[in-house]
Structure formats: structure tokens, C-alpha cells
Design an enzyme around this catalytic site. Structure first.
Site, PDB file in Angstrom:
ATOM      1  N   PHE A  53       4.543  35.418 -17.519  1.00 43.32           N
ATOM      2  CA  PHE A  53       3.577  35.644 -16.437  1.00 43.32           C
ATOM      3  C   PHE A  53       2.324  36.313 -16.996  1.00 43.32           C
ATOM      4  CE2 PHE A  53       1.554  38.174 -13.134  1.00 43.32           C
ATOM      5  CZ  PHE A  53       1.347  37.195 -12.166  1.00 43.32           C
ATOM      6  N   ASP A  54       2.535  37.397 -17.748  1.00 40.98           N
ATOM      7  CA  ASP A  54       1.404  38.120 -18.329  1.00 40.98           C
ATOM      8  C   ASP A  54       1.449  37.951 -19.844  1.00 40.98           C
ATOM      9  OD1 ASP A  54      -0.798  39.701 -18.674  1.00 40.98           O
ATOM     10  OD2 ASP A  54       0.195  41.598 -18.168  1.00 40.98           O
ATOM     11  N   ASN A  92       7.788  24.153 -16.383  1.00 46.20           N
ATOM     12  CA  ASN A  92       6.599  24.410 -17.205  1.00 46.20           C
ATOM     13  C   ASN A  92       6.783  23.870 -18.604  1.00 46.20           C
ATOM     14  OD1 ASN A  92       6.399  26.659 -19.495  1.00 46.20           O
ATOM     15  ND2 ASN A  92       8.069  27.281 -18.111  1.00 46.20           N
ATOM     16  N   GLY A 150       3.761  25.777 -23.577  1.00 47.70           N
ATOM     17  CA  GLY A 150       3.646  25.657 -25.032  1.00 47.70           C
ATOM     18  C   GLY A 150       3.001  26.869 -25.696  1.00 47.70           C
ATOM     19  N   PHE A 151       3.384  28.064 -25.233  1.00 50.34           N
ATOM     20  CA  PHE A 151       2.912  29.315 -25.867  1.00 50.34           C
ATOM     21  C   PHE A 151       1.392  29.384 -25.915  1.00 50.34           C
ATOM     22  CE2 PHE A 151       6.891  30.228 -28.738  1.00 50.34           C
ATOM     23  CZ  PHE A 151       7.615  30.551 -27.608  1.00 50.34           C
ATOM     24  N   ASN A 203       7.251  40.173 -26.134  1.00 49.65           N
ATOM     25  CA  ASN A 203       8.009  38.960 -26.444  1.00 49.65           C
ATOM     26  C   ASN A 203       7.242  38.197 -27.527  1.00 49.65           C
ATOM     27  OD1 ASN A 203       8.632  36.056 -26.188  1.00 49.65           O
ATOM     28  ND2 ASN A 203       9.928  36.663 -24.465  1.00 49.65           N
ATOM     29  N   SER A 222      12.286  28.960 -26.137  1.00 49.07           N
ATOM     30  CA  SER A 222      11.344  28.168 -25.340  1.00 49.07           C
ATOM     31  C   SER A 222      11.496  26.692 -25.697  1.00 49.07           C
ATOM     32  CB  SER A 222       9.905  28.609 -25.620  1.00 49.07           C
ATOM     33  OG  SER A 222       9.023  27.627 -25.095  1.00 49.07           O
ATOM     34  N   ASN A 271       9.330  24.421 -25.225  1.00 47.76           N
ATOM     35  CA  ASN A 271       8.029  23.761 -25.285  1.00 47.76           C
ATOM     36  C   ASN A 271       7.302  23.860 -26.613  1.00 47.76           C
ATOM     37  OD1 ASN A 271       8.288  22.982 -22.504  1.00 47.76           O
ATOM     38  ND2 ASN A 271       7.923  25.131 -21.996  1.00 47.76           N
ATOM     39  N   THR A 272       7.952  24.444 -27.600  1.00 43.42           N
ATOM     40  CA  THR A 272       7.437  24.411 -28.970  1.00 43.42           C
ATOM     41  C   THR A 272       8.454  23.603 -29.765  1.00 43.42           C
ATOM     42  OG1 THR A 272       6.301  26.532 -28.788  1.00 43.42           O
ATOM     43  CG2 THR A 272       6.895  25.824 -31.011  1.00 43.42           C
ATOM     44  N   LYS A 278      16.375  36.492 -27.083  1.00 40.23           N
ATOM     45  CA  LYS A 278      16.373  35.716 -25.833  1.00 40.23           C
ATOM     46  C   LYS A 278      16.842  34.295 -26.116  1.00 40.23           C
ATOM     47  CE  LYS A 278      13.563  34.524 -21.788  1.00 40.23           C
ATOM     48  NZ  LYS A 278      12.296  34.757 -21.083  1.00 40.23           N
ATOM     49  N   ASN A 287      16.413  31.787 -20.993  1.00 39.12           N
ATOM     50  CA  ASN A 287      15.122  31.122 -20.824  1.00 39.12           C
ATOM     51  C   ASN A 287      15.266  29.966 -19.824  1.00 39.12           C
ATOM     52  OD1 ASN A 287      12.387  30.323 -21.438  1.00 39.12           O
ATOM     53  ND2 ASN A 287      12.664  31.348 -23.401  1.00 39.12           N
ATOM     54  N   TYR A 319      10.649  35.733 -12.473  1.00 42.89           N
ATOM     55  CA  TYR A 319       9.293  35.192 -12.505  1.00 42.89           C
ATOM     56  C   TYR A 319       9.115  34.198 -11.351  1.00 42.89           C
ATOM     57  CZ  TYR A 319       5.099  32.800 -14.415  1.00 42.89           C
ATOM     58  OH  TYR A 319       3.864  32.242 -14.598  1.00 42.89           O
TER      59      TYR A 319
HETATM   60  C1  LIG Z   1       5.268  29.336 -16.214  1.00 47.61           C
HETATM   61  C2  LIG Z   1       6.327  29.995 -17.038  1.00 47.61           C
HETATM   62  C3  LIG Z   1       6.017  30.429 -18.323  1.00 47.61           C
HETATM   63  C4  LIG Z   1       6.994  31.045 -19.096  1.00 47.61           C
HETATM   64  N1  LIG Z   1       6.662  31.497 -20.349  1.00 47.61           N
HETATM   65  C5  LIG Z   1       7.592  32.156 -21.088  1.00 47.61           C
HETATM   66  C6  LIG Z   1       7.250  32.677 -22.357  1.00 47.61           C
HETATM   67  O1  LIG Z   1       6.104  32.593 -22.803  1.00 47.61           O
HETATM   68  N2  LIG Z   1       8.233  33.282 -23.079  1.00 47.61           N
HETATM   69  C7  LIG Z   1       9.513  33.418 -22.607  1.00 47.61           C
HETATM   70  O2  LIG Z   1      10.352  33.991 -23.292  1.00 47.61           O
HETATM   71  N3  LIG Z   1       9.841  32.952 -21.386  1.00 47.61           N
HETATM   72  C8  LIG Z   1       8.925  32.327 -20.633  1.00 47.61           C
HETATM   73  N4  LIG Z   1       9.268  31.859 -19.383  1.00 47.61           N
HETATM   74  C9  LIG Z   1      10.665  31.997 -18.931  1.00 47.61           C
HETATM   75  C10 LIG Z   1      10.893  33.208 -18.044  1.00 47.61           C
HETATM   76  O3  LIG Z   1      10.642  34.406 -18.744  1.00 47.61           O
HETATM   77  C11 LIG Z   1      12.331  33.218 -17.517  1.00 47.61           C
HETATM   78  O4  LIG Z   1      13.220  33.333 -18.609  1.00 47.61           O
HETATM   79  C12 LIG Z   1      12.678  31.964 -16.724  1.00 47.61           C
HETATM   80  O5  LIG Z   1      11.572  31.507 -15.980  1.00 47.61           O
HETATM   81  C13 LIG Z   1      13.843  32.180 -15.754  1.00 47.61           C
HETATM   82  O6  LIG Z   1      13.515  33.150 -14.782  1.00 47.61           O
HETATM   83  P1  LIG Z   1      13.027  32.761 -13.281  1.00 47.61           P
HETATM   84  O7  LIG Z   1      13.979  31.724 -12.780  1.00 47.61           O
HETATM   85  O8  LIG Z   1      13.082  34.043 -12.517  1.00 47.61           O
HETATM   86  O9  LIG Z   1      11.640  32.238 -13.432  1.00 47.61           O
HETATM   87  C14 LIG Z   1       8.309  31.230 -18.589  1.00 47.61           C
HETATM   88  C15 LIG Z   1       8.598  30.796 -17.303  1.00 47.61           C
HETATM   89  C16 LIG Z   1       7.639  30.195 -16.519  1.00 47.61           C
HETATM   90  C17 LIG Z   1       7.979  29.743 -15.121  1.00 47.61           C
END
Ligand SMILES: Cc1cc2nc3c(=O)[nH]c(=O)nc-3n(C[C@H](O)[C@H](O)[C@H](O)COP(=O)(O)O)c2cc1C
Length: 366
Positions: free
Chosen positions: A65-66, A112, A115-116, A141, A175, A177-178, A216, A245, A318
Site C-alpha cells: 500500500f505504502d 495486481n 511488479g515492484f 519489506n 511476489s 509479479n517479478t 514472507k 502473499n 490491505y
Molecule cells: C495492490 C497490491 C500490491 C501489493 N504489493 C506488495 C508488495 O509490494 N510486497 C509484498 O510483500 N506484498 C504486496 N502485496 C500483498 C499484500 O501485502 C498481502 O500479502 C496480500 O494482499 C494479502 O492480504 P489482503 O488480502 O488483506 O490484501 C500487495 C497487495 C496488493 C493488493
């Protein structure tokens, strides 16, 4: 009087009229404007001691998110007990082409393939340094650049750089996406990565202080793979794991199967059962060697409680913020407090893992 936080809470679900990524950008901008106010003090019974840190409550903002540490203090003011920024990579990166973020409205899910995308180590370090005096638990992270010639070196470099500012680290090898990143969960690669990451942490410990290292993982690991991952994590003495994840799977129950064809990681409510099962499976394998953070599909106090009973000492969310707005943070905390009161318990630690054995005996969630 209308409080700014209430206004923000009201308007967040309205952002769903916008393109998801524009809505996310607006939410970040809105949070930057959130006035400085003291958050309501948490129920002392919600406090959690984990990884050598004192969490005021067990609910954290999940990574993604951030990504660039633009609003960690606003998120803490909204009531999160901790905030995980990132994933950060050494060099700035654009990520995948848009569109790359999709809502599955009827499923209350998100896909999503960002892709970092992030501003890179330097920019994020600068922001964290500027707010360091404010305290609060901010996890960092870390991940590797897509085109990095040496991905392990990327993690090591980030650990060394962020150690003075990170309350904890999350080593993100999950992730989807990489390309190839999730292969780093293979035992021999993971072992090398964690050895070098923990080494780096030890190297800078005298100057930077202690920084717990969490791993993670993806919810898509087979149980045989999970056996190996937990074995490596234990033997390399990581401080904890985050489970999990996003998933590359698509549950058969999805009500928006067309949208679900988009490539990427699925999160939100459709991830809840699988990720909770993986928390329980991890919990029984870890045997108390370290604590877990549970994440995936938490959207109510009941869901948070289920995750805790599956084996999570702390939880993150999230996707549910997209559908329920920030009032969800207080709702979940109030529910957890009410449960403790009703059951006459002094702290959530008394129920961590209480249902792990039962959950691992159920049919596999599809
Ligand atoms: C738009 C989006 C971007 C995300 N980016 C990352 C990321 O950069 N690194 C990471 O470890 N997880 C990332 N996540 C995964 C979340 O941290 C979390 O593990 C996952 O969404 C499951 O939680 P939720 O169902 O409450 O969203 C992302 C999730 C979403 C929806």
C-alpha cells in the site's frame, strides 16, 4: 463536529468509482493531508510482544500500500499497530505497464501485477530518516530489482542500508509479479539468501541495532515445499514468517471469473481460506521456534480472530480497505477487545494457534 479521519473513512469507498490505481494514488495523497492528531490509545489487552518489539495492537498495514514510505505516520494515526512499507528495491523501478490493478467487486477481491514499482532505496531511506524521531513500528519489506544481475546481493544491500531505520525486515520472495522471484523459495536458494541476509544483519548490528528478519511466503507452496521452507527458516534462525502473499490460484467460487483471468496475484476475501490454512500449516511446523504474522483476506474482527486462532500472533490487511474503508481498523480492534472481555482472557497470545490442529485436518480449500 466531523473529524478528518471520519471524512476520510467516508470517502475511501467512493474511490471505487475511479480506476483502481488512480484511486490508490488519491488515497495516498489524502493520507498526506490527514491532520496530525493523537490516535486513540489502544486497549492494553491488545498489546503484543513479538520479535523483540512491543506492538500496541496486532493489526498492521500490509506491504504494497505504502511502497515508498510516503504516509506511514498517517497510517499509524488511523490506528494500525504497525506499518510495513515496500516492497523496496535498490534501484527505482516502473513496474509493469498499466492497467495492472483490478477489482473483483462481487468477490471483494483484488488482482495486481504491479511488479515492484517503487522509487528505490535512496528516496525511501530519505523519507524514513526524516520521520525517524516519531517512533512507531515500521517494517521494511525488501525485494530485488527485476533486472538485477545478483538478486541475493540486492537483499543484502537493502538490509545494510535500512537497518538503522527498520523496526523489522521482511524478506519478500513471494511476489508473483517479478519473474523467477518465487523460485527463491526453493530450499538451496533460500538457504543461501537467508544465510547472507542474517550475516548482513549481524554485520551492522553494532552500529544499527537489532533488526528482526521475517520471511514472507506465497500461499501457493505445496506442503512438501512448506516443510523445506520452514526447515530452512528455522535453521537460519529467522525471527518470524509472514503468511502469506497473494495467490496465483483462482478459487472455483469466484463470482467474477472473467476479471479473474487477469494475470497477477489475487488478494482479499477469496484468499482468506487458503492463506488461513497456510498459517495453520506453518504454525504446526514452526513448533514455537518463532512467531507468525497472518495476512490474506482479513475483512472483519471475526476473520482476524480466525487468523490468530490458526497461528498468527499479529495480522495485516490491505485489500479489505478498498471495500470497507479505514473504519475497518477500529471495527477489528473493537471486536478483538470485545472477544477478550467476553471470554475473560488477558491477551490474544492465549489463543494463538488454538485451532491450528483442527484447521490442518480439514479438506484443502479450493
Ligand atoms: C495492490 C497490491 C500490491 C501489493 N504489493 C506488495 C508488495 O509490494 N510486497 C509484498 O510483500 N506484498 C504486496 N502485496 C500483498 C499484500 O501485502 C498481502 O500479502 C496480500 O494482499 C494479502 O492480504 P489482503 O488480502 O488483506 O490484501 C500487495 C497487495 C496488493 C493488493
Amino acid at each position: 463536529m466531523i473529524r478528518a479521519v471520519d471524512l476520510f473513512s467516508f470517502s475511501l469507498p467512493l474511490l471505487r468509482w475511479l480506476d483502481p490505481e488512480d484511486a490508490h494514488r488519491l488515497a495516498i495523497q489524502g493520507l498526506k493531508l490527514l491532520p496530525v492528531m493523537r490516535p486513540k490509545p489502544d486497549d492494553p489487552k491488545l498489546a503484543v510482544r513479538a520479535f523483540g518489539l512491543n506492538f500496541p495492537n496486532p493489526l498492521g498495514m500490509a506491504a504494497g500500500f505504502d511502497k515508498n514510505a510516503e504516509v506511514p505516520d498517517s497510517l499509524l494515526r488511523l490506528g494500525f499497530g504497525f506499518v510495513e512499507i515496500g516492497t523496496v528495491t535498490p534501484l527505482p523501478q516502473d513496474g509493469n505497464p498499466r492497467p495492472r490493478l483490478f477489482r473483483l467487486e462481487r468477490d471483494e477481491g483484488v488482482i495486481n501485477r504491479m511488479g515492484f514499482n517503487n522509487e528505490g532505496e535512496k528516496a525511501v531511506l530519505r523519507r524514513l530518516a526524516a520521520r525517524a524521531h516519531l517512533g512507531g513500528i515500521i517494517g521494511v519489506n525488501v525485494g530485488a530489482n527485476k533486472d538485477s544481475p545478483d538478486r541475493v546481493a540486492d537483499y543484502v544491500r537493502l538490509i545494510e542500508a535500512f537497518a538503522p531505520l527498520a523496526s523489522y525486515f521482511t524478506v519478500n520472495v513471494s511476489s508473483p509479479n517479478t519473474p523467477g522471484l518465487r523460485n527463491m523459495q526453493q530450499a538451496h536458494i533460500l538457504d543461501d539468501l537467508l544465510a547472507k541476509v542474517i550475516d548482513a544483519r549481524e554485520r551492522v548490528r553494532a552500529k544499527a541495532g537489532d533488526s528482526p528478519v521475517l520471511l514472507k511466503i506465497a500461499p501457493d507452496l505445496s506442503l512438501a515445499e512448506l516443510d523445506e521452507v520452514v526447515h530452512v527458516a528455522r535453521s537460519r534462525r529467522v525471527d518470524g514468517m509472514i503468511v502469506a502473499n497473494t495467490t496465483v490460484g483462482r478459487p472455483t467460487s469466484l463470482r467474477e471469473p472473467e476479471r479473474a483471468k487477469e494475470q497477477g496475484g489475487l488478494s482479499g476475501r477469496p484468499l482468506f481460506r487458503l492463506s488461513t490454512r497456510m498459517v495453520a500449516e506453518t504454525y504446526v511446523r514452526v513448533e514455537g521456534a518463532f512467531l507468525l504474522i497472518g495476512v490474506g483476506g482479513i475483512d472483519t474482527g471475526g476473520a482476524a480472530l480466525t487468523k490468530i486462532r490458526a497461528g498468527a500472533s499479529l495480522v495485516q490487511l490491505y485489500s479489505a480497505l478498498v471495500y470497507k474503508g479505514v473504519s475497518l481498523i477500529d471495527d477489528i480492534k473493537n471486536d478483538l477487545s470485545a472477544t477478550l472481555l467476553r471470554t475473560g482472557r488477558e491477551s490474544l497470545s492465549e489463543i494463538v494457534g488454538a485451532d491450528a490442529a483442527t484447521i490442518t485436518a480439514e479438506d484443502w480449500p479450493v
